[in-house]
Scaffold this motif. Structure first.
Motif, PDB file in Angstrom:
ATOM      1  N   VAL A  31       0.846  -1.198   0.000  1.00 22.51           N
ATOM      2  CA  VAL A  31       0.000   0.000   0.000  1.00 22.51           C
ATOM      3  C   VAL A  31       0.878   1.244   0.000  1.00 22.51           C
ATOM      4  O   VAL A  31       1.712   1.430   0.877  1.00 22.51           O
ATOM      5  CB  VAL A  31      -0.931   0.017   1.232  1.00 22.51           C
ATOM      6  N   THR A  32       0.684   2.081  -1.006  1.00 27.07           N
ATOM      7  CA  THR A  32       1.388   3.360  -1.090  1.00 27.07           C
ATOM      8  C   THR A  32       0.358   4.437  -1.392  1.00 27.07           C
ATOM      9  O   THR A  32      -0.418   4.323  -2.335  1.00 27.07           O
ATOM     10  CB  THR A  32       2.436   3.345  -2.221  1.00 27.07           C
ATOM     11  N   LEU A  33       0.356   5.471  -0.567  1.00 24.78           N
ATOM     12  CA  LEU A  33      -0.554   6.591  -0.770  1.00 24.78           C
ATOM     13  C   LEU A  33       0.277   7.820  -1.122  1.00 24.78           C
ATOM     14  O   LEU A  33       1.292   8.086  -0.494  1.00 24.78           O
ATOM     15  CB  LEU A  33      -1.356   6.871   0.496  1.00 24.78           C
ATOM     16  N   GLN A  34      -0.181   8.548  -2.130  1.00 22.48           N
ATOM     17  CA  GLN A  34       0.489   9.778  -2.520  1.00 22.48           C
ATOM     18  C   GLN A  34      -0.529  10.900  -2.437  1.00 22.48           C
ATOM     19  O   GLN A  34      -1.686  10.727  -2.791  1.00 22.48           O
ATOM     20  CB  GLN A  34       1.021   9.686  -3.942  1.00 22.48           C
ATOM     21  N   GLY A  35      -0.080  12.031  -1.960  1.00 21.91           N
ATOM     22  CA  GLY A  35      -0.996  13.158  -1.848  1.00 21.91           C
ATOM     23  C   GLY A  35      -0.272  14.477  -1.977  1.00 21.91           C
ATOM     24  O   GLY A  35       0.947  14.558  -1.878  1.00 21.91           O
ATOM     25  N   SER A  36      -1.063  15.501  -2.225  1.00 17.51           N
ATOM     26  CA  SER A  36      -0.510  16.843  -2.279  1.00 17.51           C
ATOM     27  C   SER A  36      -1.571  17.812  -1.783  1.00 17.51           C
ATOM     28  O   SER A  36      -2.759  17.525  -1.821  1.00 17.51           O
ATOM     29  CB  SER A  36      -0.083  17.205  -3.704  1.00 17.51           C
ATOM     30  N   ALA A  37      -1.105  18.941  -1.295  1.00 20.57           N
ATOM     31  CA  ALA A  37      -2.014  19.959  -0.793  1.00 20.57           C
ATOM     32  C   ALA A  37      -1.420  21.327  -1.077  1.00 20.57           C
ATOM     33  O   ALA A  37      -0.208  21.480  -1.200  1.00 20.57           O
ATOM     34  CB  ALA A  37      -2.224  19.781   0.703  1.00 20.57           C
ATOM     35  N   ARG A  38      -2.285  22.296  -1.185  1.00 19.11           N
ATOM     36  CA  ARG A  38      -1.828  23.665  -1.309  1.00 19.11           C
ATOM     37  C   ARG A  38      -2.813  24.572  -0.590  1.00 19.11           C
ATOM     38  O   ARG A  38      -4.015  24.305  -0.563  1.00 19.11           O
ATOM     39  CB  ARG A  38      -1.653  24.087  -2.757  1.00 19.11           C
ATOM     40  N   ILE A  39      -2.283  25.619   0.021  1.00 23.31           N
ATOM     41  CA  ILE A  39      -3.112  26.526   0.799  1.00 23.31           C
ATOM     42  C   ILE A  39      -2.454  27.901   0.788  1.00 23.31           C
ATOM     43  O   ILE A  39      -1.239  28.016   0.669  1.00 23.31           O
ATOM     44  CB  ILE A  39      -3.304  25.999   2.234  1.00 23.31           C
ATOM     45  N   THR A  40      -3.271  28.920   0.894  1.00 24.29           N
ATOM     46  CA  THR A  40      -2.760  30.288   0.970  1.00 24.29           C
ATOM     47  C   THR A  40      -2.730  30.726   2.431  1.00 24.29           C
ATOM     48  O   THR A  40      -3.367  30.093   3.282  1.00 24.29           O
ATOM     49  CB  THR A  40      -3.653  31.245   0.168  1.00 24.29           C
ATOM     50  N   PRO A  41      -2.029  31.783   2.749  1.00 23.65           N
ATOM     51  CA  PRO A  41      -2.028  32.268   4.131  1.00 23.65           C
ATOM     52  C   PRO A  41      -3.432  32.589   4.656  1.00 23.65           C
ATOM     53  O   PRO A  41      -3.730  32.362   5.829  1.00 23.65           O
ATOM     54  CB  PRO A  41      -1.160  33.520   4.066  1.00 23.65           C
ATOM     55  N   ALA A  42      -4.299  33.083   3.805  1.00 28.20           N
ATOM     56  CA  ALA A  42      -5.675  33.350   4.229  1.00 28.20           C
ATOM     57  C   ALA A  42      -6.383  32.050   4.594  1.00 28.20           C
ATOM     58  O   ALA A  42      -7.191  32.006   5.534  1.00 28.20           O
ATOM     59  CB  ALA A  42      -6.441  34.072   3.119  1.00 28.20           C
ATOM     60  N   GLY A  43      -6.079  30.978   3.901  1.00 31.27           N
ATOM     61  CA  GLY A  43      -6.653  29.673   4.223  1.00 31.27           C
ATOM     62  C   GLY A  43      -6.153  29.149   5.554  1.00 31.27           C
ATOM     63  O   GLY A  43      -6.905  28.527   6.312  1.00 31.27           O
ATOM     64  N   VAL A  44      -4.892  29.396   5.862  1.00 37.07           N
ATOM     65  CA  VAL A  44      -4.333  28.978   7.151  1.00 37.07           C
ATOM     66  C   VAL A  44      -5.044  29.713   8.279  1.00 37.07           C
ATOM     67  O   VAL A  44      -5.422  29.119   9.293  1.00 37.07           O
ATOM     68  CB  VAL A  44      -2.809  29.237   7.202  1.00 37.07           C
ATOM     69  N   ILE A  45      -5.240  31.025   8.105  1.00 39.70           N
ATOM     70  CA  ILE A  45      -5.924  31.813   9.128  1.00 39.70           C
ATOM     71  C   ILE A  45      -7.369  31.351   9.285  1.00 39.70           C
ATOM     72  O   ILE A  45      -7.868  31.196  10.403  1.00 39.70           O
ATOM     73  CB  ILE A  45      -5.850  33.311   8.781  1.00 39.70           C
ATOM     74  N   SER A  46      -8.055  31.093   8.176  1.00 41.36           N
ATOM     75  CA  SER A  46      -9.444  30.630   8.232  1.00 41.36           C
ATOM     76  C   SER A  46      -9.549  29.274   8.928  1.00 41.36           C
ATOM     77  O   SER A  46     -10.457  29.045   9.720  1.00 41.36           O
ATOM     78  CB  SER A  46     -10.036  30.526   6.826  1.00 41.36           C
ATOM     79  N   ALA A  47      -8.626  28.378   8.633  1.00 39.44           N
ATOM     80  CA  ALA A  47      -8.636  27.067   9.287  1.00 39.44           C
ATOM     81  C   ALA A  47      -8.371  27.215  10.782  1.00 39.44           C
ATOM     82  O   ALA A  47      -9.003  26.537  11.604  1.00 39.44           O
ATOM     83  CB  ALA A  47      -7.578  26.155   8.651  1.00 39.44           C
ATOM     84  N   GLY A  48      -7.476  28.109  11.167  1.00 40.54           N
ATOM     85  CA  GLY A  48      -7.199  28.348  12.580  1.00 40.54           C
ATOM     86  C   GLY A  48      -8.402  28.895  13.311  1.00 40.54           C
ATOM     87  O   GLY A  48      -8.708  28.481  14.438  1.00 40.54           O
ATOM     88  N   ILE A  49      -9.116  29.827  12.682  1.00 43.55           N
ATOM     89  CA  ILE A  49     -10.323  30.384  13.298  1.00 43.55           C
ATOM     90  C   ILE A  49     -11.380  29.297  13.450  1.00 43.55           C
ATOM     91  O   ILE A  49     -12.042  29.197  14.489  1.00 43.55           O
ATOM     92  CB  ILE A  49     -10.854  31.566  12.466  1.00 43.55           C
ATOM     93  N   ALA A  50     -11.543  28.448  12.436  1.00 45.53           N
ATOM     94  CA  ALA A  50     -12.530  27.372  12.506  1.00 45.53           C
ATOM     95  C   ALA A  50     -12.204  26.392  13.628  1.00 45.53           C
ATOM     96  O   ALA A  50     -13.100  25.962  14.368  1.00 45.53           O
ATOM     97  CB  ALA A  50     -12.604  26.640  11.165  1.00 45.53           C
ATOM     98  N   VAL A  51     -10.938  26.042  13.788  1.00 48.20           N
ATOM     99  CA  VAL A  51     -10.532  25.131  14.861  1.00 48.20           C
ATOM    100  C   VAL A  51     -10.777  25.772  16.222  1.00 48.20           C
ATOM    101  O   VAL A  51     -11.260  25.124  17.152  1.00 48.20           O
ATOM    102  CB  VAL A  51      -9.055  24.711  14.688  1.00 48.20           C
ATOM    103  N   ALA A  52     -10.462  27.061  16.346  1.00 52.01           N
ATOM    104  CA  ALA A  52     -10.673  27.756  17.620  1.00 52.01           C
ATOM    105  C   ALA A  52     -12.148  27.807  17.991  1.00 52.01           C
ATOM    106  O   ALA A  52     -12.516  27.563  19.150  1.00 52.01           O
ATOM    107  CB  ALA A  52     -10.097  29.166  17.540  1.00 52.01           C
ATOM    108  N   VAL A  53     -13.000  28.092  17.024  1.00 56.79           N
ATOM    109  CA  VAL A  53     -14.443  28.163  17.288  1.00 56.79           C
ATOM    110  C   VAL A  53     -14.982  26.791  17.683  1.00 56.79           C
ATOM    111  O   VAL A  53     -15.787  26.674  18.622  1.00 56.79           O
ATOM    112  CB  VAL A  53     -15.190  28.729  16.065  1.00 56.79           C
ATOM    113  N   MET A  54     -14.543  25.742  16.993  1.00 56.49           N
ATOM    114  CA  MET A  54     -14.993  24.390  17.339  1.00 56.49           C
ATOM    115  C   MET A  54     -14.516  23.991  18.730  1.00 56.49           C
ATOM    116  O   MET A  54     -15.254  23.362  19.499  1.00 56.49           O
ATOM    117  CB  MET A  54     -14.489  23.377  16.306  1.00 56.49           C
TER     118      MET A  54
END
Length: 69
Positions: A31-54
């Motif tokens: 089993v080999t899994l390959q992945g990639s991701a990309r995010i902008t700084p605004a996405g990092v901030i939005s994800a942080g706010i969402a985690v904090a609210v949850m």
């Protein structure tokens, strides 16, 4: 009616501050899994706010259930 053939558009330029990541994950021999991701700084901030609210919401629910007992 005529059909207009469009030329393929050139690649859309990525955001200048985009963060990219590529990973390979192997599980055993078969089993080999390959992945990639990309995010902008605004996405990092939005994800942080969402985690904090949850986290705040779950903390409030946990404390309210403790008070009821």
């Amino acid at each position: 009616m005529s059909v207009v053939q469009e030329e393929p558009s050139p690649e859309v330029p990525s955001h200048p501050e985009e963060i990219k990541s590529v990973f390979d994950l192997r599980l055993g021999k078969h089993v080999t899994l390959q992945g990639s991701a990309r995010i902008t700084p605004a996405g990092v901030i939005s994800a942080g706010i969402a985690v904090a609210v949850m986290t705040l919401a779950l903390g409030y629910l946990a404390s309210s259930t403790m008070r009821r007992r």
